[in-house]
Design a protein around this motif. Structure first.
Motif, PDB file in Angstrom:
ATOM      1  N   TYR A  82      78.504  24.788 -89.324  1.00 23.14           N
ATOM      2  CA  TYR A  82      78.207  25.902 -88.417  1.00 23.14           C
ATOM      3  C   TYR A  82      79.088  27.106 -88.724  1.00 23.14           C
ATOM      4  O   TYR A  82      78.603  28.244 -88.749  1.00 23.14           O
ATOM      5  CB  TYR A  82      78.371  25.469 -86.959  1.00 23.14           C
ATOM      6  CG  TYR A  82      77.121  24.849 -86.385  1.00 23.14           C
ATOM      7  CD1 TYR A  82      76.315  25.547 -85.508  1.00 23.14           C
ATOM      8  CD2 TYR A  82      76.738  23.552 -86.726  1.00 23.14           C
ATOM      9  CE1 TYR A  82      75.158  24.986 -84.973  1.00 23.14           C
ATOM     10  CE2 TYR A  82      75.592  22.978 -86.210  1.00 23.14           C
ATOM     11  CZ  TYR A  82      74.802  23.703 -85.329  1.00 23.14           C
ATOM     12  OH  TYR A  82      73.655  23.151 -84.813  1.00 23.14           O
ATOM     13  N   ALA A 141      81.963  13.122 -88.901  1.00 19.78           N
ATOM     14  CA  ALA A 141      80.677  13.753 -88.586  1.00 19.78           C
ATOM     15  C   ALA A 141      80.877  15.041 -87.794  1.00 19.78           C
ATOM     16  O   ALA A 141      80.259  16.064 -88.095  1.00 19.78           O
ATOM     17  CB  ALA A 141      79.798  12.774 -87.807  1.00 19.78           C
ATOM     18  N   LEU A 159      80.459  22.388 -79.886  1.00 17.18           N
ATOM     19  CA  LEU A 159      81.002  21.438 -80.864  1.00 17.18           C
ATOM     20  C   LEU A 159      82.527  21.397 -80.814  1.00 17.18           C
ATOM     21  O   LEU A 159      83.128  20.326 -80.952  1.00 17.18           O
ATOM     22  CB  LEU A 159      80.521  21.795 -82.276  1.00 17.18           C
ATOM     23  CG  LEU A 159      79.043  21.529 -82.547  1.00 17.18           C
ATOM     24  CD1 LEU A 159      78.613  22.198 -83.851  1.00 17.18           C
ATOM     25  CD2 LEU A 159      78.764  20.035 -82.587  1.00 17.18           C
ATOM     26  N   ILE A 219      76.559  15.206 -94.319  1.00 14.18           N
ATOM     27  CA  ILE A 219      76.329  15.820 -93.011  1.00 14.18           C
ATOM     28  C   ILE A 219      76.414  17.338 -93.113  1.00 14.18           C
ATOM     29  O   ILE A 219      75.586  18.054 -92.538  1.00 14.18           O
ATOM     30  CB  ILE A 219      77.321  15.265 -91.974  1.00 14.18           C
ATOM     31  CG1 ILE A 219      76.993  13.791 -91.692  1.00 14.18           C
ATOM     32  CG2 ILE A 219      77.307  16.095 -90.690  1.00 14.18           C
ATOM     33  CD1 ILE A 219      78.039  13.065 -90.878  1.00 14.18           C
ATOM     34  N   THR A 261      80.044  18.821 -89.167  1.00 12.81           N
ATOM     35  CA  THR A 261      79.093  19.644 -88.416  1.00 12.81           C
ATOM     36  C   THR A 261      79.719  20.983 -88.056  1.00 12.81           C
ATOM     37  O   THR A 261      79.099  22.038 -88.243  1.00 12.81           O
ATOM     38  CB  THR A 261      78.622  18.896 -87.155  1.00 12.81           C
ATOM     39  OG1 THR A 261      78.024  17.652 -87.546  1.00 12.81           O
ATOM     40  CG2 THR A 261      77.614  19.716 -86.376  1.00 12.81           C
ATOM     41  N   GLU A 314      73.241  19.634 -92.060  1.00 12.23           N
ATOM     42  CA  GLU A 314      73.384  20.615 -90.982  1.00 12.23           C
ATOM     43  C   GLU A 314      73.101  22.024 -91.488  1.00 12.23           C
ATOM     44  O   GLU A 314      72.420  22.810 -90.821  1.00 12.23           O
ATOM     45  CB  GLU A 314      74.783  20.548 -90.364  1.00 12.23           C
ATOM     46  CG  GLU A 314      75.036  19.308 -89.553  1.00 12.23           C
ATOM     47  CD  GLU A 314      74.250  19.246 -88.259  1.00 12.23           C
ATOM     48  OE1 GLU A 314      73.791  20.295 -87.752  1.00 12.23           O
ATOM     49  OE2 GLU A 314      74.080  18.137 -87.742  1.00 12.23           O
ATOM     50  N   THR A 315      73.612  22.337 -92.669  1.00 12.33           N
ATOM     51  CA  THR A 315      73.401  23.671 -93.237  1.00 12.33           C
ATOM     52  C   THR A 315      71.918  23.911 -93.507  1.00 12.33           C
ATOM     53  O   THR A 315      71.383  24.976 -93.182  1.00 12.33           O
ATOM     54  CB  THR A 315      74.235  23.846 -94.520  1.00 12.33           C
ATOM     55  OG1 THR A 315      75.618  23.643 -94.206  1.00 12.33           O
ATOM     56  CG2 THR A 315      74.067  25.231 -95.108  1.00 12.33           C
TER      57      THR A 315
END
Length: 84
Positions: A71, A63, A45, A15, A67, A19-20
Motif C-alpha cells: 500500500y 502478511a 492496516l 503477498i 500488505t 496486493e500491488t
C-alpha cells in the motif's frame, strides 16, 4: 532456520506482488477509487499491525508487513504520477 527465513521472504514477496496487482486493478477499473480511499485502508492496516495483543505469529506478521509495504509503495507511485 535459513529455510524458514527464505519461506517467509517468499511469502512476503508473494503477498506484496498480489496486493500491488490488486491495487492497480482497482485503480484502473474503479473510477471512484481515490488516493484518500487507499490512504484510509492503509491507516486501518497500521491499526491492525499495532493490535497484535495476543500475537499473530511470524506468518501473519509477514502478511501484514507485506500488505502495508504494498500500500505504501502503491501510494508513493500514484502520488508521483500526479506530480509528473
Amino acid at each position: 532456520m535459513c529455510e524458514t527465513t527464505s519461506a517467509f521472504d517468499e511469502k512476503y514477496r508473494q503477498i506484496f506482488e498480489e496486493e500491488t496487482r490488486g491495487l492497480h486493478r482497482r485503480k484502473n477499473h474503479d473510477p471512484e477509487c481515490t488516493i484518500e480511499d487507499i490512504e484510509g485502508i492503509l491507516r486501518s492496516l497500521y491499526i491492525i499491525d499495532g493490535n497484535d495483543v495476543e500475537g499473530r505469529g511470524q506468518l501473519q506478521d509477514t502478511a501484514v508487513s507485506a500488505t502495508i509495504a504494498a500500500y505504501e509503495h502503491f501510494l508513493a507511485e500514484w502520488k508521483k504520477e500526479l506530480t509528473v
